[in-house]
Design a protein around this motif. Structure first.
Motif, PDB file in Angstrom:
ATOM      1  N   PRO A   1       0.826  -1.213   0.000  1.00  0.00           N
ATOM      2  CA  PRO A   1       0.000   0.000   0.000  1.00  0.00           C
ATOM      3  C   PRO A   1       0.862   1.266   0.000  1.00  0.00           C
ATOM      4  N   ALA A   2       0.237   2.382  -0.403  1.00  0.00           N
ATOM      5  CA  ALA A   2       0.974   3.632  -0.558  1.00  0.00           C
ATOM      6  C   ALA A   2       1.415   4.248   0.767  1.00  0.00           C
ATOM      7  N   ARG A   3       0.672   4.003   1.824  1.00  0.00           N
ATOM      8  CA  ARG A   3       1.039   4.571   3.120  1.00  0.00           C
ATOM      9  C   ARG A   3       2.222   3.804   3.724  1.00  0.00           C
ATOM     10  N   PRO A   4       3.242   4.501   4.225  1.00  0.00           N
ATOM     11  CA  PRO A   4       4.427   3.833   4.780  1.00  0.00           C
ATOM     12  C   PRO A   4       4.106   2.824   5.879  1.00  0.00           C
ATOM     13  N   ALA A   5       3.215   3.180   6.812  1.00  0.00           N
ATOM     14  CA  ALA A   5       2.878   2.257   7.896  1.00  0.00           C
ATOM     15  C   ALA A   5       2.177   1.016   7.347  1.00  0.00           C
ATOM     16  N   SER A   6       1.336   1.201   6.342  1.00  0.00           N
ATOM     17  CA  SER A   6       0.648   0.071   5.728  1.00  0.00           C
ATOM     18  C   SER A   6       1.633  -0.797   4.948  1.00  0.00           C
ATOM     19  N   THR A   7       2.657  -0.177   4.375  1.00  0.00           N
ATOM     20  CA  THR A   7       3.709  -0.930   3.699  1.00  0.00           C
ATOM     21  C   THR A   7       4.384  -1.885   4.672  1.00  0.00           C
ATOM     22  N   GLN A   8       4.701  -1.386   5.856  1.00  0.00           N
ATOM     23  CA  GLN A   8       5.344  -2.223   6.864  1.00  0.00           C
ATOM     24  C   GLN A   8       4.432  -3.366   7.301  1.00  0.00           C
ATOM     25  N   LEU A   9       3.140  -3.085   7.404  1.00  0.00           N
ATOM     26  CA  LEU A   9       2.186  -4.129   7.768  1.00  0.00           C
ATOM     27  C   LEU A   9       2.139  -5.204   6.686  1.00  0.00           C
ATOM     28  N   SER A  10       2.208  -4.780   5.426  1.00  0.00           N
ATOM     29  CA  SER A  10       2.224  -5.725   4.319  1.00  0.00           C
ATOM     30  C   SER A  10       3.477  -6.580   4.366  1.00  0.00           C
ATOM     31  N   LEU A  11       4.596  -5.973   4.712  1.00  0.00           N
ATOM     32  CA  LEU A  11       5.862  -6.702   4.827  1.00  0.00           C
ATOM     33  C   LEU A  11       5.758  -7.772   5.909  1.00  0.00           C
ATOM     34  N   GLN A  12       5.126  -7.410   7.022  1.00  0.00           N
ATOM     35  CA  GLN A  12       4.927  -8.362   8.121  1.00  0.00           C
ATOM     36  C   GLN A  12       4.004  -9.509   7.706  1.00  0.00           C
ATOM     37  N   THR A  13       2.987  -9.173   6.921  1.00  0.00           N
ATOM     38  CA  THR A  13       2.062 -10.193   6.436  1.00  0.00           C
ATOM     39  C   THR A  13       2.796 -11.226   5.595  1.00  0.00           C
ATOM     40  N   ARG A  14       3.668 -10.758   4.743  1.00  0.00           N
ATOM     41  CA  ARG A  14       4.430 -11.663   3.883  1.00  0.00           C
ATOM     42  C   ARG A  14       5.429 -12.487   4.693  1.00  0.00           C
ATOM     43  N   LYS A  15       6.034 -11.843   5.685  1.00  0.00           N
ATOM     44  CA  LYS A  15       6.991 -12.554   6.534  1.00  0.00           C
ATOM     45  C   LYS A  15       6.307 -13.690   7.272  1.00  0.00           C
ATOM     46  N   ALA A  16       5.102 -13.429   7.741  1.00  0.00           N
ATOM     47  CA  ALA A  16       4.325 -14.463   8.439  1.00  0.00           C
ATOM     48  C   ALA A  16       4.009 -15.635   7.517  1.00  0.00           C
ATOM     49  N   ALA A  17       3.959 -15.363   6.208  1.00  0.00           N
ATOM     50  CA  ALA A  17       3.691 -16.413   5.223  1.00  0.00           C
ATOM     51  C   ALA A  17       4.982 -17.074   4.747  1.00  0.00           C
ATOM     52  N   GLY A  18       6.113 -16.690   5.359  1.00  0.00           N
ATOM     53  CA  GLY A  18       7.396 -17.288   5.000  1.00  0.00           C
ATOM     54  C   GLY A  18       8.082 -16.650   3.823  1.00  0.00           C
ATOM     55  N   ILE A  19       7.684 -15.424   3.488  1.00  0.00           N
ATOM     56  CA  ILE A  19       8.258 -14.725   2.328  1.00  0.00           C
ATOM     57  C   ILE A  19       9.037 -13.501   2.787  1.00  0.00           C
ATOM     58  N   ASP A  20      10.304 -13.421   2.393  1.00  0.00           N
ATOM     59  CA  ASP A  20      11.118 -12.252   2.697  1.00  0.00           C
ATOM     60  C   ASP A  20      11.076 -11.317   1.494  1.00  0.00           C
ATOM     61  N   ALA A  21      10.246 -10.287   1.588  1.00  0.00           N
ATOM     62  CA  ALA A  21      10.097  -9.314   0.500  1.00  0.00           C
ATOM     63  C   ALA A  21      10.788  -8.001   0.836  1.00  0.00           C
ATOM     64  N   SER A  22      11.700  -8.036   1.789  1.00  0.00           N
ATOM     65  CA  SER A  22      12.333  -6.810   2.278  1.00  0.00           C
ATOM     66  C   SER A  22      13.174  -6.105   1.222  1.00  0.00           C
ATOM     67  N   SER A  23      13.674  -6.843   0.222  1.00  0.00           N
ATOM     68  CA  SER A  23      14.529  -6.203  -0.780  1.00  0.00           C
ATOM     69  C   SER A  23      13.780  -5.126  -1.544  1.00  0.00           C
TER      70      SER A  23
END
Length: 462
Positions: free
Chosen positions: A383-405
Protein backbone atom coordinates in the motif's frame (compact mmCIF):
# COMPACT_ATOMS: atom_id res chain seq x y z
CA UNK A 1 0.81 -9.04 -19.11
CA UNK A 2 0.64 -12.95 -19.54
CA UNK A 3 -2.77 -13.89 -18.22
CA UNK A 4 -3.15 -16.30 -15.40
CA UNK A 5 -5.88 -15.10 -13.13
CA UNK A 6 -3.57 -14.32 -10.23
CA UNK A 7 -1.18 -12.23 -12.27
CA UNK A 8 -1.42 -8.54 -11.72
CA UNK A 9 -0.76 -7.22 -15.22
CA UNK A 10 0.04 -3.73 -14.16
CA UNK A 11 3.42 -3.16 -15.71
CA UNK A 12 3.14 -4.25 -19.32
CA UNK A 13 5.94 -6.04 -21.18
CA UNK A 14 6.32 -6.04 -24.94
CA UNK A 15 4.37 -9.27 -25.24
CA UNK A 16 1.62 -7.96 -22.99
CA UNK A 17 1.03 -4.39 -24.03
CA UNK A 18 -1.34 -2.94 -26.56
CA UNK A 19 -1.45 0.75 -27.30
CA UNK A 20 -5.02 1.07 -26.09
CA UNK A 21 -5.33 4.72 -26.92
CA UNK A 22 -4.05 4.53 -30.46
CA UNK A 23 -4.02 7.75 -32.45
CA UNK A 24 -7.32 7.11 -34.20
CA UNK A 25 -9.09 6.23 -30.96
CA UNK A 26 -7.70 9.28 -29.26
CA UNK A 27 -9.02 11.49 -32.03
CA UNK A 28 -12.43 9.84 -31.82
CA UNK A 29 -12.48 10.11 -28.06
CA UNK A 30 -11.59 13.79 -28.14
CA UNK A 31 -14.36 14.44 -30.67
CA UNK A 32 -17.12 12.48 -28.97
CA UNK A 33 -16.45 13.45 -25.37
CA UNK A 34 -17.83 16.92 -25.77
CA UNK A 35 -21.20 15.40 -26.67
CA UNK A 36 -21.25 12.82 -23.88
CA UNK A 37 -23.26 13.24 -20.75
CA UNK A 38 -24.12 11.06 -17.79
CA UNK A 39 -21.87 8.15 -16.80
CA UNK A 40 -21.10 6.01 -13.84
CA UNK A 41 -21.87 2.88 -15.85
CA UNK A 42 -25.60 3.57 -15.52
CA UNK A 43 -25.60 3.32 -11.73
CA UNK A 44 -27.95 5.18 -9.42
CA UNK A 45 -26.56 8.27 -7.74
CA UNK A 46 -26.10 6.44 -4.45
CA UNK A 47 -24.26 3.50 -6.06
CA UNK A 48 -20.62 4.23 -6.90
CA UNK A 49 -19.26 2.17 -9.78
CA UNK A 50 -15.61 1.19 -9.30
CA UNK A 51 -13.41 -0.66 -11.78
CA UNK A 52 -10.14 -2.50 -11.22
CA UNK A 53 -8.19 -5.09 -13.23
CA UNK A 54 -6.43 -7.13 -10.56
CA UNK A 55 -8.57 -10.11 -9.56
CA UNK A 56 -6.29 -10.88 -6.62
CA UNK A 57 -6.99 -7.45 -5.12
CA UNK A 58 -10.75 -7.54 -5.58
CA UNK A 59 -11.49 -9.36 -2.28
CA UNK A 60 -9.53 -6.76 -0.30
CA UNK A 61 -11.31 -3.85 -1.93
CA UNK A 62 -14.65 -5.55 -1.41
CA UNK A 63 -13.84 -5.53 2.30
CA UNK A 64 -13.08 -1.81 2.01
CA UNK A 65 -16.36 -1.28 0.15
CA UNK A 66 -18.26 -3.03 2.94
CA UNK A 67 -16.55 -0.87 5.57
CA UNK A 68 -17.32 2.23 3.49
CA UNK A 69 -21.00 1.30 3.26
CA UNK A 70 -21.13 0.72 7.01
CA UNK A 71 -19.77 4.24 7.58
CA UNK A 72 -21.98 5.69 4.82
CA UNK A 73 -25.26 3.72 4.85
CA UNK A 74 -26.74 5.84 2.06
CA UNK A 75 -23.89 4.94 -0.29
CA UNK A 76 -22.65 1.64 -1.71
CA UNK A 77 -19.87 0.58 -4.08
CA UNK A 78 -20.28 -1.80 -7.01
CA UNK A 79 -16.92 -3.30 -8.00
CA UNK A 80 -16.28 -4.58 -11.53
CA UNK A 81 -13.07 -6.42 -12.45
CA UNK A 82 -11.72 -6.93 -15.97
CA UNK A 83 -8.51 -8.44 -17.30
CA UNK A 84 -5.73 -6.01 -18.25
CA UNK A 85 -6.39 -5.75 -22.00
CA UNK A 86 -10.17 -5.69 -21.71
CA UNK A 87 -9.94 -3.13 -18.93
CA UNK A 88 -8.40 -0.35 -21.00
CA UNK A 89 -10.45 -1.15 -24.08
CA UNK A 90 -13.71 -1.00 -22.13
CA UNK A 91 -12.60 2.11 -20.26
CA UNK A 92 -11.85 3.93 -23.51
CA UNK A 93 -15.17 2.82 -24.97
CA UNK A 94 -16.86 3.99 -21.78
CA UNK A 95 -15.39 7.46 -22.12
CA UNK A 96 -16.66 7.63 -25.68
CA UNK A 97 -20.16 6.38 -24.86
CA UNK A 98 -20.51 8.22 -21.55
CA UNK A 99 -20.69 4.93 -19.62
CA UNK A 100 -17.32 5.02 -17.90
CA UNK A 101 -17.26 4.12 -14.19
CA UNK A 102 -17.43 6.78 -11.50
CA UNK A 103 -14.06 5.72 -10.09
CA UNK A 104 -11.37 3.51 -11.58
CA UNK A 105 -7.90 2.22 -10.83
CA UNK A 106 -5.55 4.34 -12.90
CA UNK A 107 -2.09 3.52 -14.18
CA UNK A 108 0.79 5.95 -13.82
CA UNK A 109 1.70 5.84 -17.50
CA UNK A 110 -1.91 6.01 -18.74
CA UNK A 111 -3.21 9.02 -16.89
CA UNK A 112 -1.30 11.79 -18.74
CA UNK A 113 -3.24 11.04 -21.92
CA UNK A 114 -6.51 11.00 -19.98
CA UNK A 115 -5.60 14.40 -18.54
CA UNK A 116 -4.87 15.71 -22.05
CA UNK A 117 -8.30 14.46 -23.14
CA UNK A 118 -10.03 16.15 -20.18
CA UNK A 119 -11.82 13.02 -18.95
CA UNK A 120 -10.52 13.05 -15.36
CA UNK A 121 -12.00 15.05 -12.50
CA UNK A 122 -9.41 17.03 -10.50
CA UNK A 123 -9.55 15.61 -6.98
CA UNK A 124 -8.54 18.89 -5.39
CA UNK A 125 -11.83 20.40 -6.58
CA UNK A 126 -14.00 18.04 -4.53
CA UNK A 127 -14.62 18.43 -0.77
CA UNK A 128 -13.74 14.89 0.29
CA UNK A 129 -10.46 14.68 -1.66
CA UNK A 130 -9.22 18.26 -1.70
CA UNK A 131 -7.16 17.81 1.47
CA UNK A 132 -5.31 14.63 0.43
CA UNK A 133 -1.64 15.36 1.19
CA UNK A 134 1.49 14.05 -0.49
CA UNK A 135 3.19 13.39 2.85
CA UNK A 136 0.58 10.73 3.66
CA UNK A 137 2.21 8.39 1.14
CA UNK A 138 5.61 6.99 0.23
CA UNK A 139 7.87 9.89 -0.85
CA UNK A 140 7.19 11.02 -4.40
CA UNK A 141 3.99 9.07 -5.05
CA UNK A 142 1.61 11.97 -4.46
CA UNK A 143 3.58 14.30 -6.72
CA UNK A 144 3.43 11.81 -9.58
CA UNK A 145 -0.35 12.14 -9.73
CA UNK A 146 -0.26 15.93 -10.00
CA UNK A 147 -0.68 17.14 -13.58
CA UNK A 148 1.17 19.94 -15.31
CA UNK A 149 -1.76 22.18 -14.47
CA UNK A 150 -1.17 21.66 -10.74
CA UNK A 151 -4.31 19.59 -10.18
CA UNK A 152 -4.34 16.17 -8.51
CA UNK A 153 -5.81 13.45 -10.70
CA UNK A 154 -5.19 10.37 -8.61
CA UNK A 155 -5.01 9.30 -4.99
CA UNK A 156 -2.11 6.81 -4.58
CA UNK A 157 -3.24 3.32 -3.58
CA UNK A 158 -0.01 1.31 -3.77
CA UNK A 159 3.52 1.14 -5.12
CA UNK A 160 5.88 -1.47 -6.51
CA UNK A 161 9.36 -2.08 -7.85
CA UNK A 162 11.24 -5.09 -9.23
CA UNK A 163 13.68 -7.72 -8.05
CA UNK A 164 15.13 -11.14 -8.80
CA UNK A 165 12.97 -14.19 -8.12
CA UNK A 166 15.04 -17.37 -7.89
CA UNK A 167 14.42 -21.10 -7.97
CA UNK A 168 16.08 -22.27 -4.77
CA UNK A 169 16.26 -25.90 -5.90
CA UNK A 170 18.22 -25.01 -9.06
CA UNK A 171 20.58 -22.79 -7.07
CA UNK A 172 21.26 -25.54 -4.57
CA UNK A 173 21.98 -28.07 -7.32
CA UNK A 174 24.49 -25.61 -8.76
CA UNK A 175 26.16 -25.21 -5.37
CA UNK A 176 25.04 -21.59 -5.07
CA UNK A 177 23.99 -20.16 -1.73
CA UNK A 178 21.00 -17.81 -2.26
CA UNK A 179 22.76 -15.21 -0.10
CA UNK A 180 25.26 -14.75 -2.94
CA UNK A 181 22.52 -13.03 -4.93
CA UNK A 182 22.51 -10.13 -2.46
CA UNK A 183 25.93 -8.93 -3.61
CA UNK A 184 25.84 -9.33 -7.39
CA UNK A 185 27.14 -6.63 -9.73
CA UNK A 186 26.94 -6.22 -13.50
CA UNK A 187 28.59 -4.14 -16.21
CA UNK A 188 28.03 -3.90 -19.99
CA UNK A 189 31.54 -5.13 -20.81
CA UNK A 190 31.59 -8.65 -19.36
CA UNK A 191 28.42 -8.78 -17.27
CA UNK A 192 30.30 -8.88 -13.95
CA UNK A 193 29.45 -11.37 -11.22
CA UNK A 194 25.81 -11.35 -12.33
CA UNK A 195 26.59 -12.81 -15.75
CA UNK A 196 29.15 -15.19 -14.23
CA UNK A 197 26.44 -16.56 -11.96
CA UNK A 198 23.76 -16.98 -14.61
CA UNK A 199 26.28 -18.66 -16.90
CA UNK A 200 26.93 -21.20 -14.16
CA UNK A 201 23.20 -21.70 -13.56
CA UNK A 202 22.55 -22.36 -17.26
CA UNK A 203 22.51 -26.04 -18.30
CA UNK A 204 22.31 -27.48 -21.81
CA UNK A 205 20.43 -30.65 -22.71
CA UNK A 206 23.58 -32.73 -22.10
CA UNK A 207 24.02 -31.44 -18.56
CA UNK A 208 26.90 -29.07 -19.40
CA UNK A 209 26.79 -25.72 -17.63
CA UNK A 210 27.19 -22.39 -19.38
CA UNK A 211 30.60 -21.78 -17.83
CA UNK A 212 31.95 -25.20 -18.78
CA UNK A 213 33.74 -26.33 -21.92
CA UNK A 214 31.45 -27.89 -24.48
CA UNK A 215 28.33 -25.92 -23.51
CA UNK A 216 25.77 -26.02 -26.36
CA UNK A 217 23.99 -22.67 -26.43
CA UNK A 218 21.56 -23.90 -29.08
CA UNK A 219 20.12 -26.66 -26.92
CA UNK A 220 19.43 -25.30 -23.43
CA UNK A 221 17.46 -27.18 -20.79
CA UNK A 222 17.65 -24.60 -18.00
CA UNK A 223 18.35 -20.90 -18.48
CA UNK A 224 20.29 -19.03 -15.83
CA UNK A 225 18.22 -15.90 -16.46
CA UNK A 226 14.70 -16.47 -17.75
CA UNK A 227 11.94 -14.16 -18.81
CA UNK A 228 14.16 -12.03 -21.03
CA UNK A 229 12.09 -9.70 -23.18
CA UNK A 230 12.40 -6.88 -25.68
CA UNK A 231 10.47 -4.58 -23.40
CA UNK A 232 8.57 -1.48 -24.42
CA UNK A 233 9.03 2.24 -23.84
CA UNK A 234 8.97 1.59 -20.07
CA UNK A 235 10.69 -1.83 -19.93
CA UNK A 236 9.53 -2.09 -16.34
CA UNK A 237 10.42 -5.72 -15.78
CA UNK A 238 13.08 -6.04 -18.46
CA UNK A 239 16.04 -3.75 -19.20
CA UNK A 240 15.18 -0.43 -17.50
CA UNK A 241 16.71 -1.37 -14.13
CA UNK A 242 19.99 -2.29 -15.79
CA UNK A 243 20.02 0.86 -17.93
CA UNK A 244 19.38 3.13 -14.96
CA UNK A 245 22.09 1.48 -12.89
CA UNK A 246 24.40 2.25 -15.83
CA UNK A 247 23.54 5.96 -15.64
CA UNK A 248 20.76 6.24 -18.24
CA UNK A 249 17.46 8.13 -17.79
CA UNK A 250 14.20 8.04 -19.77
CA UNK A 251 13.80 11.75 -20.42
CA UNK A 252 15.20 15.24 -19.95
CA UNK A 253 13.01 15.39 -16.83
CA UNK A 254 10.46 13.15 -15.18
CA UNK A 255 7.57 13.66 -14.79
CA UNK A 256 6.40 15.69 -17.78
CA UNK A 257 9.51 15.41 -19.88
CA UNK A 258 9.50 16.64 -23.47
CA UNK A 259 12.56 14.86 -24.83
CA UNK A 260 13.41 11.15 -24.55
CA UNK A 261 16.87 9.56 -24.40
CA UNK A 262 16.36 6.24 -26.16
CA UNK A 263 19.31 6.91 -28.46
CA UNK A 264 21.73 7.48 -25.58
CA UNK A 265 25.00 5.44 -25.81
CA UNK A 266 24.36 4.20 -22.25
CA UNK A 267 21.15 2.51 -23.32
CA UNK A 268 22.76 1.16 -26.46
CA UNK A 269 25.56 -0.53 -24.52
CA UNK A 270 23.09 -1.84 -21.94
CA UNK A 271 20.84 -3.44 -24.55
CA UNK A 272 23.79 -4.86 -26.48
CA UNK A 273 24.81 -6.68 -23.31
CA UNK A 274 21.26 -7.51 -22.17
CA UNK A 275 20.09 -9.01 -25.46
CA UNK A 276 23.51 -10.59 -25.81
CA UNK A 277 22.66 -12.89 -22.89
CA UNK A 278 20.25 -14.68 -25.22
CA UNK A 279 22.87 -14.93 -27.94
CA UNK A 280 25.20 -16.61 -25.47
CA UNK A 281 22.50 -19.08 -24.47
CA UNK A 282 22.20 -17.86 -20.87
CA UNK A 283 18.70 -16.45 -21.47
CA UNK A 284 15.85 -17.33 -23.85
CA UNK A 285 15.94 -16.02 -27.39
CA UNK A 286 12.91 -14.23 -28.77
CA UNK A 287 9.95 -16.62 -29.00
CA UNK A 288 11.82 -19.47 -27.26
CA UNK A 289 8.66 -19.71 -25.20
CA UNK A 290 5.11 -18.68 -25.99
CA UNK A 291 4.01 -15.25 -24.80
CA UNK A 292 1.97 -16.92 -22.04
CA UNK A 293 4.99 -18.86 -20.77
CA UNK A 294 6.89 -15.94 -19.28
CA UNK A 295 9.37 -15.65 -16.45
CA UNK A 296 7.01 -16.88 -13.73
CA UNK A 297 6.11 -20.03 -15.65
CA UNK A 298 9.73 -20.67 -16.63
CA UNK A 299 10.81 -20.55 -12.99
CA UNK A 300 7.88 -22.66 -11.81
CA UNK A 301 8.61 -25.30 -14.48
CA UNK A 302 12.32 -25.46 -13.57
CA UNK A 303 13.22 -23.94 -16.94
CA UNK A 304 14.89 -20.85 -15.42
CA UNK A 305 16.95 -20.38 -12.27
CA UNK A 306 16.44 -16.61 -11.92
CA UNK A 307 13.86 -14.25 -13.41
CA UNK A 308 13.26 -10.55 -12.97
CA UNK A 309 9.76 -9.66 -11.85
CA UNK A 310 7.66 -7.15 -9.95
CA UNK A 311 6.55 -7.02 -6.33
CA UNK A 312 2.93 -7.28 -7.50
CA UNK A 313 3.70 -10.85 -8.60
CA UNK A 314 4.44 -12.22 -5.13
CA UNK A 315 0.92 -13.57 -4.67
CA UNK A 316 1.24 -15.38 -7.99
CA UNK A 317 4.54 -17.00 -6.99
CA UNK A 318 2.83 -18.20 -3.83
CA UNK A 319 0.65 -20.44 -6.01
CA UNK A 320 3.67 -22.48 -7.16
CA UNK A 321 3.56 -26.08 -5.98
CA UNK A 322 6.68 -28.16 -5.44
CA UNK A 323 9.24 -25.44 -6.11
CA UNK A 324 10.96 -23.48 -3.37
CA UNK A 325 11.63 -19.89 -4.39
CA UNK A 326 12.92 -16.65 -2.93
CA UNK A 327 13.53 -12.99 -3.72
CA UNK A 328 16.82 -11.10 -4.08
CA UNK A 329 17.61 -7.48 -5.02
CA UNK A 330 18.64 -6.29 -8.46
CA UNK A 331 22.40 -6.38 -9.11
CA UNK A 332 24.55 -3.30 -8.55
CA UNK A 333 25.40 -1.46 -11.76
CA UNK A 334 28.40 0.57 -12.98
CA UNK A 335 27.08 3.60 -11.06
CA UNK A 336 27.72 1.72 -7.83
CA UNK A 337 24.00 1.47 -7.08
CA UNK A 338 21.06 -0.79 -7.73
CA UNK A 339 18.08 0.59 -9.62
CA UNK A 340 14.43 -0.35 -9.96
CA UNK A 341 11.39 1.43 -11.41
CA UNK A 342 8.96 2.75 -8.82
CA UNK A 343 5.47 2.24 -10.13
CA UNK A 344 2.21 3.46 -8.66
CA UNK A 345 -1.49 2.94 -9.11
CA UNK A 346 -4.05 5.48 -7.97
CA UNK A 347 -7.80 5.94 -7.86
CA UNK A 348 -9.24 8.50 -10.26
CA UNK A 349 -12.70 9.98 -10.73
CA UNK A 350 -14.17 10.43 -14.19
CA UNK A 351 -15.67 13.66 -15.43
CA UNK A 352 -18.89 11.78 -16.19
CA UNK A 353 -19.39 10.45 -12.64
CA UNK A 354 -23.05 11.02 -11.69
CA UNK A 355 -22.35 11.78 -8.04
CA UNK A 356 -18.85 13.20 -7.83
CA UNK A 357 -19.09 14.03 -4.13
CA UNK A 358 -19.96 10.41 -3.34
CA UNK A 359 -17.20 9.19 -5.63
CA UNK A 360 -14.75 11.47 -3.84
CA UNK A 361 -15.78 10.03 -0.48
CA UNK A 362 -14.97 6.53 -1.77
CA UNK A 363 -11.61 7.63 -3.16
CA UNK A 364 -10.76 9.36 0.10
CA UNK A 365 -11.72 6.26 2.07
CA UNK A 366 -9.44 4.07 -0.05
CA UNK A 367 -6.55 6.40 0.81
CA UNK A 368 -7.09 6.02 4.56
CA UNK A 369 -5.05 3.79 6.85
CA UNK A 370 -8.22 1.79 7.57
CA UNK A 371 -8.60 0.63 3.97
CA UNK A 372 -4.90 0.42 3.14
CA UNK A 373 -4.31 -1.76 6.19
CA UNK A 374 -6.98 -4.14 4.88
CA UNK A 375 -5.06 -4.32 1.61
CA UNK A 376 -1.79 -4.77 3.51
CA UNK A 377 -3.18 -7.78 5.38
CA UNK A 378 -4.26 -9.32 2.10
CA UNK A 379 -0.57 -9.53 1.20
CA UNK A 380 -0.98 -8.82 -2.53
CA UNK A 381 0.61 -5.37 -2.97
CA UNK A 382 2.48 -2.76 -0.96
CA UNK A 383 0.00 0.00 0.00
CA UNK A 384 0.97 3.63 -0.56
CA UNK A 385 1.04 4.57 3.12
CA UNK A 386 4.43 3.83 4.78
CA UNK A 387 2.88 2.26 7.90
CA UNK A 388 0.65 0.07 5.73
CA UNK A 389 3.71 -0.93 3.70
CA UNK A 390 5.34 -2.22 6.86
CA UNK A 391 2.19 -4.13 7.77
CA UNK A 392 2.22 -5.73 4.32
CA UNK A 393 5.86 -6.70 4.83
CA UNK A 394 4.93 -8.36 8.12
CA UNK A 395 2.06 -10.19 6.44
CA UNK A 396 4.43 -11.66 3.88
CA UNK A 397 6.99 -12.55 6.53
CA UNK A 398 4.33 -14.46 8.44
CA UNK A 399 3.69 -16.41 5.22
CA UNK A 400 7.40 -17.29 5.00
CA UNK A 401 8.26 -14.73 2.33
CA UNK A 402 11.12 -12.25 2.70
CA UNK A 403 10.10 -9.31 0.50
CA UNK A 404 12.33 -6.81 2.28
CA UNK A 405 14.53 -6.20 -0.78
CA UNK A 406 11.67 -4.29 -2.44
CA UNK A 407 11.19 -2.04 0.57
CA UNK A 408 14.94 -1.62 1.00
CA UNK A 409 15.26 -0.24 -2.53
CA UNK A 410 12.67 2.42 -1.76
CA UNK A 411 14.17 3.33 1.60
CA UNK A 412 17.69 3.43 0.10
CA UNK A 413 16.43 5.70 -2.70
CA UNK A 414 17.49 3.24 -5.39
CA UNK A 415 14.28 3.58 -7.39
CA UNK A 416 13.34 5.75 -10.36
CA UNK A 417 9.94 6.75 -11.71
CA UNK A 418 8.40 5.24 -14.81
CA UNK A 419 8.15 7.80 -17.63
CA UNK A 420 5.27 10.25 -17.29
CA UNK A 421 4.67 12.37 -20.36
CA UNK A 422 2.21 13.08 -23.11
CA UNK A 423 1.89 10.69 -26.08
CA UNK A 424 2.37 7.57 -23.97
CA UNK A 425 0.39 5.29 -26.31
CA UNK A 426 2.14 6.66 -29.38
CA UNK A 427 5.56 6.15 -27.80
CA UNK A 428 4.65 2.56 -26.92
CA UNK A 429 3.56 1.98 -30.52
CA UNK A 430 6.95 3.20 -31.76
CA UNK A 431 9.25 1.58 -29.24
CA UNK A 432 7.72 -1.89 -28.83
CA UNK A 433 8.24 -3.21 -32.38
CA UNK A 434 11.53 -1.35 -32.64
CA UNK A 435 12.93 -3.03 -29.55
CA UNK A 436 11.69 -6.41 -30.78
CA UNK A 437 13.63 -5.84 -34.00
CA UNK A 438 16.79 -5.19 -31.99
CA UNK A 439 16.23 -8.18 -29.72
CA UNK A 440 15.80 -10.53 -32.70
CA UNK A 441 18.88 -9.15 -34.44
CA UNK A 442 16.97 -7.60 -37.33
CA UNK A 443 18.29 -4.19 -36.32
CA UNK A 444 21.50 -3.08 -34.53
CA UNK A 445 21.33 -1.29 -31.20
CA UNK A 446 22.11 1.94 -33.06
CA UNK A 447 18.54 1.71 -34.39
CA UNK A 448 17.58 3.23 -31.03
CA UNK A 449 18.70 6.58 -32.43
CA UNK A 450 16.12 6.35 -35.21
CA UNK A 451 13.43 5.32 -32.76
CA UNK A 452 14.34 8.21 -30.49
CA UNK A 453 13.98 10.69 -33.35
CA UNK A 454 10.51 9.33 -34.07
CA UNK A 455 9.51 9.65 -30.42
CA UNK A 456 10.79 13.19 -29.99
CA UNK A 457 9.14 14.26 -33.23
CA UNK A 458 5.79 13.77 -31.46
CA UNK A 459 6.61 16.64 -29.11
CA UNK A 460 7.92 18.88 -31.89
CA UNK A 461 4.86 18.42 -34.09
CA UNK A 462 2.38 19.11 -31.31
Amino acid sequence: MKRISMIRPRRPKATRVKAVLATGVVALLATVLSACSGGGGGQANNVISYWLWDSSQEPGYQQCADLFHKANPDLSVRITQYGWNDYWTKLTAGFIAGTAPDVFTNHLTKYPQFVDLNVLQPLDELPATKDIRNDEFQPGLGTLWTGQDGHRYGSPKDWDTVGLFYNDDLLQKAGVDPSELNNLAWNPQNGGTFEKLIAHLTIDTHGVRGDQKGFDKHHVAVYGFGGLGAGDNMAQTTWSSFAYSDGWTYMNKNPWGTSYNYGDPKLQETLKWYFGLAQKGYAPTYNSFSSSFGGFNQLAANKAAIVQDGAWMIATYQTIKGVKWGIAPMPIGPTGHRAGPLGSLADSITKTAKNKDAAAKWVQFMSTAQCQNVIAKAGVVFPARPASTQLSLQTRKAAGIDASSFVDMVQNKETFFLPISSFGADITAIMTPGLQAIYTGQKPVSYLETLNEQVNRLFKLN
